[in-house]
Design a protein around this motif. Structure first.
Motif, short mmCIF file in Angstrom:
data_model
loop_
_atom_site.label_atom_id
_atom_site.label_comp_id
_atom_site.label_asym_id
_atom_site.label_seq_id
_atom_site.Cartn_x
_atom_site.Cartn_y
_atom_site.Cartn_z
N THR A 1 -15.59 6.02 3.54
CA THR A 1 -15.77 6.13 2.09
C THR A 1 -14.92 7.26 1.51
O THR A 1 -15.43 8.29 1.10
CB THR A 1 -17.26 6.33 1.74
N ILE A 2 -13.61 7.05 1.47
CA ILE A 2 -12.70 8.14 1.10
C ILE A 2 -11.81 7.84 -0.10
O ILE A 2 -11.12 8.72 -0.59
CB ILE A 2 -11.81 8.53 2.29
N GLU A 3 -11.83 6.61 -0.57
CA GLU A 3 -10.88 6.22 -1.61
C GLU A 3 -10.97 7.07 -2.86
O GLU A 3 -9.96 7.37 -3.49
CB GLU A 3 -11.10 4.74 -1.94
N ASP B 1 -18.43 4.25 -2.67
CA ASP B 1 -18.86 5.26 -3.63
C ASP B 1 -18.94 4.69 -5.05
O ASP B 1 -18.79 5.40 -6.04
CB ASP B 1 -17.95 6.49 -3.63
N SER B 2 -19.14 3.39 -5.16
CA SER B 2 -19.28 2.77 -6.48
C SER B 2 -20.36 3.49 -7.26
O SER B 2 -21.43 3.79 -6.74
CB SER B 2 -19.65 1.30 -6.36
N SER C 1 -13.86 -1.12 -6.54
CA SER C 1 -13.95 -0.13 -5.46
C SER C 1 -13.62 -0.65 -4.06
O SER C 1 -12.97 0.04 -3.29
CB SER C 1 -15.32 0.54 -5.47
N THR C 2 -14.05 -1.85 -3.70
CA THR C 2 -13.76 -2.35 -2.37
C THR C 2 -12.26 -2.50 -2.18
O THR C 2 -11.69 -2.08 -1.17
CB THR C 2 -14.46 -3.70 -2.12
N TRP C 3 -11.61 -3.09 -3.18
CA TRP C 3 -10.16 -3.30 -3.07
C TRP C 3 -9.42 -1.96 -3.05
O TRP C 3 -8.43 -1.80 -2.34
CB TRP C 3 -9.65 -4.17 -4.23
N ASN C 4 -9.90 -1.01 -3.82
CA ASN C 4 -9.26 0.31 -3.83
C ASN C 4 -9.40 0.99 -2.48
O ASN C 4 -8.47 1.64 -2.00
CB ASN C 4 -9.86 1.18 -4.93
#
Length: 171
Positions: free
Chosen positions: A51-53, A128-129, A139-142
């Motif tokens: 979870t770092i994006e 982290d949405s 968020s998933t795609w990012n």
């Protein structure tokens, strides 16, 4: 590191976030524990959700693509009063205390991500949405984009780890 040590000793099968804030990496004894636990074939896999994006996208959105905050996808299905509240919360979103930790943490992520990738733990996508500027619709795609294009993770590994048994097959 103490939480990871305790978690592994206690039989935890999964961890979330890369952790360690601005530390450059994980202590070698912790990496040894992760590798040893991941290698135990008589146990379920050891999962880790980095979870770092958000630590990458903060500067990208702030400096290059602020229009991402205007993407209409995050408004779908929300009542007008909620859309107004969220829109107001995005005024000066980059000044929020949450994001003050980003610049000193960002340089540590490449190494920690690679340490986790090579540890034998199965990495899972986290998002982290819901944090400021982080919408469920993106968020998933990012997160996948960061893993592959910024951290050099193999695309197929980011999509699905080959050792994960689908739940329907595990029953």
């Amino acid at each position: 590191p103490d939480e990871v040590r305790r978690g592994i000793a206690g039989g935890v099968d999964g961890f979330e976030h890369t952790g360690r804030a601005t530390a450059p990496g994980y202590p070698e004894d912790v990496l040894d524990l992760i590798r040893d636990r991941a290698a135990q074939g008589n146990r379920p896999p050891l999962f880790w959700t980095p979870t770092i994006e958000a630590l990458f996208s903060y500067e990208t959105i702030r400096d290059e693509f602020p229009e991402k905050l205007d993407d209409p996808c995050w408004k779908v299905g929300l009542p007008d009063d909620i859309v107004r509240d969220i829109t107001q919360s995005l005024v000066n979103w980059d000044r929020l205390a949450y994001y003050r930790m980003v610049p000193p943490r960002r340089p540590t992520l490449d190494r920690k991500f690679e340490e986790l990738r090579s540890s034998g733990a199965i990495l899972l996508i986290g998002t982290d949405s819901g944090i400021p500027g982080k919408f469920h619709c993106q968020s998933t795609w990012n997160e996948l984009e960061v893993w592959v294009n910024r951290l050099g993770g193999p695309a197929m590994e980011a999509i699905r780890h080959p050792n994960v048994v689908p739940v329907r097959d595990a029953i």
